[in-house]
Design an enzyme around this catalytic site. Structure first.
Site, PDB file in Angstrom:
ATOM      1  N   ARG A 247      -6.019  21.984 -13.325  1.00 30.50           N
ATOM      2  CA  ARG A 247      -6.437  20.686 -13.260  1.00 30.50           C
ATOM      3  C   ARG A 247      -6.519  20.047 -14.773  1.00 30.50           C
ATOM      4  NH1 ARG A 247      -4.776  17.759  -9.086  1.00 30.50           N
ATOM      5  NH2 ARG A 247      -4.920  19.239  -7.354  1.00 30.50           N
TER       6      ARG A 247
ATOM      7  N   CYS B 187      -3.465  10.589   1.729  1.00 35.62           N
ATOM      8  CA  CYS B 187      -2.534   9.504   1.431  1.00 35.62           C
ATOM      9  C   CYS B 187      -1.449   9.790   0.740  1.00 35.62           C
ATOM     10  CB  CYS B 187      -3.762   8.391   0.822  1.00 35.62           C
ATOM     11  SG  CYS B 187      -4.960   8.123   1.434  1.00 35.62           S
TER      12      CYS B 187
ATOM     13  N   LYS C 230       0.897  -1.185  -0.052  1.00 38.05           N
ATOM     14  CA  LYS C 230      -0.040  -0.057   0.029  1.00 38.05           C
ATOM     15  C   LYS C 230       0.744   1.180  -0.149  1.00 38.05           C
ATOM     16  CE  LYS C 230      -3.286   2.901   0.272  1.00 38.05           C
ATOM     17  NZ  LYS C 230      -4.145   3.125  -0.538  1.00 38.05           N
TER      18      LYS C 230
ATOM     19  N   ARG D 285       2.312   7.019  -7.205  1.00 39.45           N
ATOM     20  CA  ARG D 285       1.467   7.848  -7.726  1.00 39.45           C
ATOM     21  C   ARG D 285       2.210   9.360  -7.302  1.00 39.45           C
ATOM     22  NH1 ARG D 285      -2.630   8.193 -10.664  1.00 39.45           N
ATOM     23  NH2 ARG D 285      -3.781   9.592  -9.301  1.00 39.45           N
TER      24      ARG D 285
ATOM     25  N   GLY E  24      -2.761  16.479  -2.596  1.00 37.94           N
ATOM     26  CA  GLY E  24      -3.496  16.584  -1.282  1.00 37.94           C
ATOM     27  C   GLY E  24      -4.119  15.237  -0.646  1.00 37.94           C
TER      28      GLY E  24
HETATM   29  N1  LIG Z   1      -9.296   8.220   2.721  1.00 42.26           N
HETATM   30  C1  LIG Z   1      -8.626   7.349   1.901  1.00 42.26           C
HETATM   31  O1  LIG Z   1      -8.819   7.431   0.612  1.00 42.26           O
HETATM   32  C2  LIG Z   1      -7.867   6.144   2.360  1.00 42.26           C
HETATM   33  C3  LIG Z   1      -7.534   5.503   1.188  1.00 42.26           C
HETATM   34  C4  LIG Z   1      -6.767   4.110   1.589  1.00 42.26           C
HETATM   35  C5  LIG Z   1      -6.391   4.169   3.006  1.00 42.26           C
HETATM   36  N2  LIG Z   1      -6.795   5.063   4.045  1.00 42.26           N
HETATM   37  C6  LIG Z   1      -6.317   4.723   5.280  1.00 42.26           C
HETATM   38  O2  LIG Z   1      -7.508   4.732   6.313  1.00 42.26           O
HETATM   39  C7  LIG Z   1      -7.105   5.551   7.477  1.00 42.26           C
HETATM   40  C8  LIG Z   1      -8.381   6.194   7.632  1.00 42.26           C
HETATM   41  O3  LIG Z   1      -8.851   7.130   6.802  1.00 42.26           O
HETATM   42  P1  LIG Z   1     -10.412   7.749   6.567  1.00 42.26           P
HETATM   43  O4  LIG Z   1     -10.397   8.465   5.394  1.00 42.26           O
HETATM   44  O5  LIG Z   1     -11.516   6.741   7.092  1.00 42.26           O
HETATM   45  O6  LIG Z   1     -10.171   8.723   7.766  1.00 42.26           O
HETATM   46  P2  LIG Z   1     -11.328   9.659   8.514  1.00 42.26           P
HETATM   47  O7  LIG Z   1     -10.711  10.881   9.045  1.00 42.26           O
HETATM   48  O8  LIG Z   1     -12.453   9.985   7.609  1.00 42.26           O
HETATM   49  O9  LIG Z   1     -11.914   8.663   9.638  1.00 42.26           O
HETATM   50  C9  LIG Z   1     -11.174   8.377  10.808  1.00 42.26           C
HETATM   51  C10 LIG Z   1     -12.108   8.146  12.014  1.00 42.26           C
HETATM   52  O10 LIG Z   1     -11.457   7.554  12.894  1.00 42.26           O
HETATM   53  C11 LIG Z   1     -11.907   7.995  14.051  1.00 42.26           C
HETATM   54  N3  LIG Z   1     -10.778   7.967  15.285  1.00 42.26           N
HETATM   55  C12 LIG Z   1      -9.779   8.763  15.358  1.00 42.26           C
HETATM   56  N4  LIG Z   1      -9.095   8.205  16.571  1.00 42.26           N
HETATM   57  C13 LIG Z   1      -9.797   7.203  16.945  1.00 42.26           C
HETATM   58  C14 LIG Z   1      -9.677   6.426  18.066  1.00 42.26           C
HETATM   59  N5  LIG Z   1      -8.564   6.665  18.738  1.00 42.26           N
HETATM   60  N6  LIG Z   1     -10.733   5.329  18.231  1.00 42.26           N
HETATM   61  C15 LIG Z   1     -11.345   5.283  17.444  1.00 42.26           C
HETATM   62  N7  LIG Z   1     -11.863   5.945  16.438  1.00 42.26           N
HETATM   63  C16 LIG Z   1     -10.925   7.305  16.360  1.00 42.26           C
HETATM   64  C17 LIG Z   1     -12.276   9.365  13.871  1.00 42.26           C
HETATM   65  O11 LIG Z   1     -13.031  10.327  14.600  1.00 42.26           O
HETATM   66  C18 LIG Z   1     -12.753   9.279  12.163  1.00 42.26           C
HETATM   67  O12 LIG Z   1     -14.060   8.946  12.256  1.00 42.26           O
HETATM   68  C19 LIG Z   1      -6.027   6.529   6.652  1.00 42.26           C
HETATM   69  O13 LIG Z   1      -5.124   7.289   7.687  1.00 42.26           O
HETATM   70  C20 LIG Z   1      -5.230   5.791   5.754  1.00 42.26           C
HETATM   71  O14 LIG Z   1      -4.262   5.010   6.548  1.00 42.26           O
HETATM   72  C21 LIG Z   1      -7.493   5.933   3.427  1.00 42.26           C
END
Ligand SMILES: NC(=O)c1ccc[n+]([C@@H]2O[C@H](COP(=O)([O-])OP(=O)(O)OC[C@H]3O[C@@H](n4cnc5c(N)ncnc54)[C@H](O)[C@@H]3O)[C@@H](O)[C@H]2O)c1
Length: 446
Positions: free
Chosen positions: A425, A280, A226, A233, A277
């Protein structure tokens, strides 16, 4: 239920008959779709989040991520069927689950060091609920080696690794296509602490992912997959930006050249643009740079250049104003797009934020419009809100919202004070813009 002692058929039956409980920590843009898909496959799913409002909304069967197609109906159906519920009580949710998935943010600090606070918080809670045969899965993106570094925390439960399993199965999706991707746009990557865990986790993901799983030789290898996808990218966007800047110098149209070059099967030049931005792509290169003993020069150079692109957009805007004989300090500048990506309500590392700050060093009247934002968002990032084109000297496109891709140049040109467009863009037809009397500037297309 001791998951590690079950055969694949027994695991499948457990999921289908709502006997197996999966707790997903983090009900964000990634965690909630995953939880909803598992519940729809039959599992009993508990979603944990620290955000009380979000938890309440989910339990009411409402969708806190409106930009995710198909999520609303999955939540409604599975909450009302009793298969999906949310809570802030992570400890209790850990005690009730056989599978615990960590999908909370992994961000970086100003030096690029990973901030594992939320992950460590969740790991401590899991340790207090861990039972023999349970499996802990990290889905949040991790610097290679991080998941295994959590094992001593899980062992505070009194259990030894082997009595419970650990795996890394990275989330390979993005907002807007999460459900489609989770259900099988790409295979799931799985790396586990032992063969039994690898088997069990593979069976569980094969139930929701039609493309199946790729079994990796280790947890660390799964983490690297990952991270490398993100680095690829970022570096390739950096290369596209480098070549686009060269095109500007040489009076070439970068998109014309890139499109022609990409007809050769070994050439995949990415799109240049106003910056990179989100949490990720600009974050994951740091997971490699800060872990490596080498200089990682290529990755670092791409990161630096991509971060410079909002500043380059300022330069293009000033150049365009200068061409029209307008003093920047008197200009009304309309920024189209405040979020890091079109149609997604997410501001993390949005190139529009440094663009607005830098532009304000030159002129007072920086306005912003974004179809998924409002006045308070504009204010938070130092711009004025303007949902129109009247009296604007220049329009600067910073994200690729659907509405911006469909801009009617004739209509907006009639409203603007000057017809100037700066396209970060590459979404505007340059020839049409010129026909409508616009001064057109784009990244790689001046
Ligand atoms: N957004 C993307 O496109 C994407 C894609 C691939 C991977 N990811 C991975 O997934 C992770 C999460 O992304 P996301 O987009 O869901 O983030 P997000 O910010 O939308 O959601 C994260 C959630 O976790 C909660 N949270 C924070 N601390 C916490 C805790 N201690 N206990 C319980 N809940 C808690 C927050 O309140 C929030 O609702 C990223 O940091 C990345 O590692 C994200």
């Amino acid at each position: 239920m001791n998951l590690l002692s079950l055969n694949p058929e027994e695991i499948k039956t457990g999921v289908k008959n709502t006997q197996l409980t999966i707790t997903v920590f983090g009900m964000g843009k990634m965690g909630l779709p995953l939880a909803a898909v598992f519940a729809d496959a039959g599992a009993r799913v508990i979603g944990v989040d620290i955000d009380k409002e979000r938890v309440k909304k989910i339990n009411e069967g409402k969708n806190p991520v409106p930009e995710e197609p198909g999520l609303a109906e999955l939540i409604e159906r599975n909450v009302s069927a009793g298969r999906l519920r949310a809570t802030t009580d992570g400890l209790q949710a850990a005690k009730e689950a056989e599978v615990m998935i960590i999908l909370v943010p992994t961000m970086i600090d100003e030096h690029g060091n990973v901030k594992l606070g939320p992950v460590l918080d969740v790991a401590e809670k899991i340790a207090q609920g861990l039972e023999p045969g349970n499996i802990v899965i990290t889905e949040a993106t991790m610097p290679p080696g991080t998941t295994e570094s959590l094992i001593p925390i899980f062992e505070k439960s009194g259990l030894k690794l082997g009595e419970f399993g650990v795996a890394h199965c990275p989330e390979r999706t993005m907002t807007g296509t999460a459900i489609r991707d989770i259900r099988g746009q790409y295979p799931k990557i799985v790396g586990a602490s032992d063969e039994r865990t690898l088997q069990a986790v593979s069976v569980i993901y094969e139930m929701i992912n039609s493309k199946g799983v790729i079994k990796m030789s280790s947890i660390k290898a799964a983490e690297a997959v990952k991270v490398f996808e993100g680095v690829y990218r970022d570096v390739n966007i950096g290369l596209a930006n480098e070549l686009a800047l060269f095109c500007e110098e040489q009076n070439l149209d970068a998109l014309e050249v890139f499109n022609a070059a990409n007809t050769q099967p070994y050439c995949h030049i990415h799109r240049p643009g106003s910056g990179v931005g989100g949490h990720c792509i600009p974050v994951y290169p740091w997971f490699v740079m800060n872990l490596s003993r080498r200089e990682t020069r290529i990755i670092r150079a791409a990161r630096v250049l991509n971060d410079e692109m909002p500043g380059h957009m300022v330069e293009l805007t000033l150049k365009a104003l200068n061409m029209a004989g307008i003093a920047a300090k008197n200009a009304n500048i309309l920024v189209l797009g405040l979020t890091f990506r079109g149609d997604v309500y997410e501001f993390r590392k949005s190139p529009s934020i440094p663009f607005i700050a830098r532009m304000k060093e030159w002129c007072e009247n920086v306005y912003v419009y974004d179809p998924v934002c409002g006045e308070s968002d504009a204010k938070r990032y130092g711009a004025k809100w303007w949902a129109g084109y009247e009296d604007m000297n220049v329009v600067v496109i910073m994200n690729d919202a659907r509405e911006f891709k469909a801009l009617n140049l004739k209509e907006i040109g009639a409203k603007m004070r000057n017809k100037i467009i700066v396209d970060g863009r590459g979404i505007i037809n340059k020839d049409e813009a010129k026909r409508e009397g616009f001064i057109y500037m784009g990244v790689g297309r001046t």
